[in-house]
Scaffold this motif. Structure first.
Motif, PDB file in Angstrom:
ATOM      1  N   ASP A  96     -10.121  28.032  36.359  1.00  0.00           N
ATOM      2  CA  ASP A  96     -11.302  28.514  37.260  1.00  0.00           C
ATOM      3  C   ASP A  96     -12.298  28.047  36.736  1.00  0.00           C
ATOM      4  O   ASP A  96     -12.686  27.806  35.480  1.00  0.00           O
ATOM      5  N   GLN A  97     -13.323  27.812  37.568  1.00  0.00           N
ATOM      6  CA  GLN A  97     -14.753  27.268  37.133  1.00  0.00           C
ATOM      7  C   GLN A  97     -15.569  28.577  36.422  1.00  0.00           C
ATOM      8  O   GLN A  97     -16.575  28.098  35.838  1.00  0.00           O
ATOM      9  N   ALA A  98     -15.351  29.647  36.611  1.00  0.00           N
ATOM     10  CA  ALA A  98     -16.047  30.670  36.272  1.00  0.00           C
ATOM     11  C   ALA A  98     -15.677  30.924  34.512  1.00  0.00           C
ATOM     12  O   ALA A  98     -14.744  30.453  33.955  1.00  0.00           O
ATOM     13  N   ASP A  99     -16.475  31.691  33.832  1.00  0.00           N
ATOM     14  CA  ASP A  99     -16.120  32.048  32.430  1.00  0.00           C
ATOM     15  C   ASP A  99     -15.148  33.233  32.110  1.00  0.00           C
ATOM     16  O   ASP A  99     -15.169  33.505  30.864  1.00  0.00           O
ATOM     17  N   ARG A 100     -14.821  33.847  33.301  1.00  0.00           N
ATOM     18  CA  ARG A 100     -14.138  34.711  33.093  1.00  0.00           C
ATOM     19  C   ARG A 100     -13.111  35.137  34.367  1.00  0.00           C
ATOM     20  O   ARG A 100     -13.486  34.759  35.604  1.00  0.00           O
ATOM     21  N   VAL A 101     -11.894  35.874  34.179  1.00  0.00           N
ATOM     22  CA  VAL A 101     -11.364  36.077  35.425  1.00  0.00           C
ATOM     23  C   VAL A 101     -11.695  37.087  36.220  1.00  0.00           C
ATOM     24  O   VAL A 101     -12.714  37.738  35.475  1.00  0.00           O
ATOM     25  N   LEU A 102     -11.655  37.188  37.361  1.00  0.00           N
ATOM     26  CA  LEU A 102     -12.165  38.204  38.346  1.00  0.00           C
ATOM     27  C   LEU A 102     -13.609  38.254  38.136  1.00  0.00           C
ATOM     28  O   LEU A 102     -14.388  39.307  37.775  1.00  0.00           O
ATOM     29  N   PRO A 103     -14.247  37.021  38.340  1.00  0.00           N
ATOM     30  CA  PRO A 103     -15.665  36.961  38.044  1.00  0.00           C
ATOM     31  C   PRO A 103     -16.457  37.721  38.816  1.00  0.00           C
ATOM     32  O   PRO A 103     -17.791  38.171  38.373  1.00  0.00           O
ATOM     33  N   GLU A 146     -13.983  27.878  32.834  1.00  0.00           N
ATOM     34  CA  GLU A 146     -15.109  26.787  33.068  1.00  0.00           C
ATOM     35  C   GLU A 146     -14.520  25.403  33.137  1.00  0.00           C
ATOM     36  O   GLU A 146     -15.027  24.683  32.380  1.00  0.00           O
ATOM     37  N   ALA A 147     -13.496  25.344  33.777  1.00  0.00           N
ATOM     38  CA  ALA A 147     -12.982  24.114  34.058  1.00  0.00           C
ATOM     39  C   ALA A 147     -12.557  24.025  35.792  1.00  0.00           C
ATOM     40  O   ALA A 147     -12.512  24.924  36.336  1.00  0.00           O
ATOM     41  N   GLU A 148     -12.592  22.831  36.327  1.00  0.00           N
ATOM     42  CA  GLU A 148     -12.410  22.842  37.794  1.00  0.00           C
ATOM     43  C   GLU A 148     -11.327  21.501  37.747  1.00  0.00           C
ATOM     44  O   GLU A 148     -11.315  20.887  37.007  1.00  0.00           O
ATOM     45  N   VAL A 149     -10.327  21.714  38.703  1.00  0.00           N
ATOM     46  CA  VAL A 149      -9.337  20.544  39.060  1.00  0.00           C
ATOM     47  C   VAL A 149     -10.170  19.630  39.959  1.00  0.00           C
ATOM     48  O   VAL A 149     -10.600  19.912  40.981  1.00  0.00           O
ATOM     49  N   ASP A 150     -10.496  18.288  39.455  1.00  0.00           N
ATOM     50  CA  ASP A 150     -10.966  17.231  39.940  1.00  0.00           C
ATOM     51  C   ASP A 150      -9.897  16.496  40.946  1.00  0.00           C
ATOM     52  O   ASP A 150     -10.759  16.114  41.921  1.00  0.00           O
ATOM     53  N   ALA A 151      -8.700  16.417  40.747  1.00  0.00           N
ATOM     54  CA  ALA A 151      -7.774  15.640  41.422  1.00  0.00           C
ATOM     55  C   ALA A 151      -6.283  16.213  41.013  1.00  0.00           C
ATOM     56  O   ALA A 151      -6.154  16.550  39.998  1.00  0.00           O
ATOM     57  N   LEU A 152      -5.642  15.997  42.016  1.00  0.00           N
ATOM     58  CA  LEU A 152      -4.244  16.014  41.890  1.00  0.00           C
ATOM     59  C   LEU A 152      -3.570  14.664  42.286  1.00  0.00           C
ATOM     60  O   LEU A 152      -3.730  14.474  43.405  1.00  0.00           O
ATOM     61  N   THR A 153      -2.517  14.322  41.368  1.00  0.00           N
ATOM     62  CA  THR A 153      -1.991  13.086  41.816  1.00  0.00           C
ATOM     63  C   THR A 153      -0.530  13.151  41.612  1.00  0.00           C
ATOM     64  O   THR A 153      -0.013  13.880  40.693  1.00  0.00           O
ATOM     65  N   GLU A 175       3.322  12.387  40.257  1.00  0.00           N
ATOM     66  CA  GLU A 175       3.806  11.830  39.191  1.00  0.00           C
ATOM     67  C   GLU A 175       5.206  12.314  38.911  1.00  0.00           C
ATOM     68  O   GLU A 175       5.654  13.223  38.382  1.00  0.00           O
ATOM     69  N   ASN A 176       6.025  11.306  39.280  1.00  0.00           N
ATOM     70  CA  ASN A 176       7.431  11.239  38.890  1.00  0.00           C
ATOM     71  C   ASN A 176       7.947  12.769  39.513  1.00  0.00           C
ATOM     72  O   ASN A 176       8.599  13.326  38.853  1.00  0.00           O
ATOM     73  N   GLY A 177       7.688  13.024  40.780  1.00  0.00           N
ATOM     74  CA  GLY A 177       8.162  14.183  41.399  1.00  0.00           C
ATOM     75  C   GLY A 177       7.336  15.298  41.152  1.00  0.00           C
ATOM     76  O   GLY A 177       7.618  16.499  41.600  1.00  0.00           O
ATOM     77  N   ALA A 178       6.386  15.246  40.012  1.00  0.00           N
ATOM     78  CA  ALA A 178       5.746  16.437  39.739  1.00  0.00           C
ATOM     79  C   ALA A 178       4.101  16.360  40.296  1.00  0.00           C
ATOM     80  O   ALA A 178       4.017  15.174  40.884  1.00  0.00           O
ATOM     81  N   VAL A 179       3.287  16.952  39.599  1.00  0.00           N
ATOM     82  CA  VAL A 179       1.825  16.721  39.911  1.00  0.00           C
ATOM     83  C   VAL A 179       0.919  16.754  38.880  1.00  0.00           C
ATOM     84  O   VAL A 179       1.134  17.595  37.932  1.00  0.00           O
ATOM     85  N   ARG A 180       0.159  15.634  38.477  1.00  0.00           N
ATOM     86  CA  ARG A 180      -0.986  15.541  37.499  1.00  0.00           C
ATOM     87  C   ARG A 180      -2.219  16.337  38.072  1.00  0.00           C
ATOM     88  O   ARG A 180      -2.770  15.812  38.971  1.00  0.00           O
ATOM     89  N   ALA A 181      -2.654  17.172  37.332  1.00  0.00           N
ATOM     90  CA  ALA A 181      -3.943  17.937  37.665  1.00  0.00           C
ATOM     91  C   ALA A 181      -4.921  17.268  36.612  1.00  0.00           C
ATOM     92  O   ALA A 181      -4.921  17.586  35.571  1.00  0.00           O
ATOM     93  N   VAL A 182      -5.775  16.864  37.171  1.00  0.00           N
ATOM     94  CA  VAL A 182      -7.072  16.281  36.468  1.00  0.00           C
ATOM     95  C   VAL A 182      -8.083  17.172  36.267  1.00  0.00           C
ATOM     96  O   VAL A 182      -8.578  17.585  37.347  1.00  0.00           O
ATOM     97  N   LEU A 183      -8.392  17.831  35.069  1.00  0.00           N
ATOM     98  CA  LEU A 183      -9.283  18.658  35.037  1.00  0.00           C
ATOM     99  C   LEU A 183     -10.806  18.048  34.584  1.00  0.00           C
ATOM    100  O   LEU A 183     -11.018  17.194  33.862  1.00  0.00           O
TER     101      LEU A 183
END
Ligand SMILES: Cc1cc2nc3c(=O)[nH]c(=O)nc-3n(C[C@H](O)[C@H](O)[C@H](O)COP(=O)(O)OP(=O)(O)OC[C@H]3O[C@@H](n4cnc5c(N)ncnc54)[C@H](O)[C@@H]3O)c2cc1C
Length: 418
Positions: free
Chosen positions: A191-198, A222-229, A231-239
């Protein structure tokens, strides 16, 4: 007597088209037999036969309820009311021409209502949306594999640490722990917020964080998922943060509510973020024969109203009664006004016997809160589907033990809130 109960034999037959069988549309569907009996033609356009009830879906994934317990059969409601069911999404609405396009046809109307919900904003195609809720069934296969095969390992990423993402995480992690399978399903929240249940009290946020960490859930705040690509049947999440990419099997997108494109694409009067403007009668601005309710609508005068089921449910009877008035060609002065609850408390299930009750700055985690949530949820859904079927599988919370007949006048439109 309710307006929807009045006989309509004195008015010439009309066509009502209901677009979206969401939480707000249910009272209308239940009342529609009065109109079809009187010769009006009513159509529901909705992609899929079932509506999944948001109050119970997290506990369905948590293994507390079975699937039939948490869904409402829209097609059965239509059949019982003599309503035509079009199992397809509406793809266009021509308000000037009074017609809706679905299933490659135009459906003409005299009166229409929209309840098409919302979608989580920014969702990449590879992620499972939390809205509409039936999307979450896509997790069933992974869960089944983990629960039944000791060799299966999965990694689930939940994007969004608001009430929906947190309640799903708490229920899933608890289910895996109960089954002794926690090591087989890695669960990560970003989550982009600094706590859960912001948006909720700091104390409730700390309480939930402790529970999640106790169960081994990983938090990337304090992180966002920029992209999902792929990858070998799985998914790479770029933060977006310095955190390394995550390679996961499933991604659930629980980032809140964005407006469906249908509203703006159809030229309806919309807010900057694409929700359709309605007045307090739920009438779309400038289109007296078109109503809208639930997450897709922005009610004039209530700019800050949260997009939660509790408001959609409260709008339901207003929508029903105003459609009835429009079928009678009554004037605006006969229309009912929507007035939201001043405070809409929420009860989250936590995967423990304690429900987490939150109202404004106050919060409390206690067993009676979970029992209250179960009582409200089950009473509400029973009024649209008949009794919840089987006896409890989890005596611990007595979630599905038989209920006394609910006092309908009190609980029929009650709801737990996010
Ligand atoms: C995991 C989770 C848990 C939640 N728990 C709670 C809770 O406990 N309490 C609470 O108050 N809120 C809760 N919410 C929020 C709640 O789900 C929504 O606010 C509520 O569902 C909104 O209802 P609605 O009437 O707007 O439409 P929805 O119930 O969202 O239904 C919209 C319907 O429209 C249909 N549709 C979509 N597009 C089209 C189209 N083009 N044509 C025709 N039909 C279409 C969909 O298939 C769906 O049937 C939760 C949300 C999530 C994701």
């Amino acid at each position: 007597m309710k307006t929807s109960d009045r006989s309509t034999t004195s008015t010439p037959p009309k066509r009502a088209v209901l677009v979206g069988g969401g939480h707000a549309m249910l009272p209308t569907l239940q009342a529609a037999h009065h109109w079809t009996d009187a010769g009006h033609e009513v159509t529901l356009i909705n992609p899929g036969r079932f509506l999944y009830y948001s109050g119970m879906v997290p506990e369905y994934l948590g293994g507390v309820y079975r699937e039939p317990d948490v869904r409402i059969d829209l097609q059965a409601l239509c059949t019982a009311a003599g309503v035509r069911f079009v199992d397809a999404p509406a793809t266009a609405l021509d308000a000037a021409g009074k017609r809706v396009r679905a299933d490659a046809q135009w459906h003409a109307y005299d009166v229409a209502a929209l309840d098409v919900g919302a979608t989580p904003p920014g969702r990449p195609a590879a992620a499972i949306p939390t809205k509409p809720l039936h999307g979450l069934k896509a997790l069933d296969a992974s869960l089944r594999a983990v629960l039944h095969d000791p060799h299966v390992r999965r990694h689930l990423l939940i994007v969004g640490a608001g009430a929906a993402g947190v309640e799903l995480s708490l229920n899933l992690s608890a289910r895996l722990h109960r089954a002794g399978k926690a090591s087989q399903l890695k669960l990560t929240i970003v989550d982009q917020a600094d706590r859960v249940l912001p948006r909720f009290p700091v104390g409730a946020s700390r309480y939930v964080k402790r529970l999640l960490l106790q169960r081994g859930v990983r938090l990337h705040l304090e992180a966002e998922v920029d992209a999902l690509t792929p990858e070998n049947g799985a998914v790479r999440a770029v933060l977006s943060s310095d955190a390394p990419d995550l390679v996961v099997d499933d991604v659930v997108w629980a980032t809140g509510a964005a407006a469906p494109a249908l509203l703006r694409d159809s030229g309806l009067p919309c807010t900057n973020d694409g929700f359709v403007h309605v007045d307090e009668h739920l009438q779309v601005d400038g289109h007296p024969s078109l109503f809208a309710a639930g997450d897709c609508a922005k009610v004039d005068g209530y700019a800050d109203l949260a997009r939660i089921g509790v408001h959609a449910v409260k709008q339901g009877p207003v929508l029903r009664d105003n459609i009835a008035q429009a079928l009678h060609s009554r004037t605006d002065s006969a229309l009912r006004k929507f007035k939201p609850y001043t405070i809409a408390p929420l009860i989250l299930s936590t995967g423990t016997p304690h429900g987490l009750w939150i109202a404004g700055p106050l919060w409390l985690a206690a067993t009676p809160m979970l029992r209250l949530k179960h009582y409200i949820d089950r009473s509400w859904i029973q009024s649209y589907q008949g009794p919840v079927h089987a006896p409890s599988r989890h005596d611990l919370w007595d979630a599905r033990a038989p209920l006394p007949k609910p006092p309908f006048s009190v609980v029929k439109d009650a709801y737990t809130t996010l």
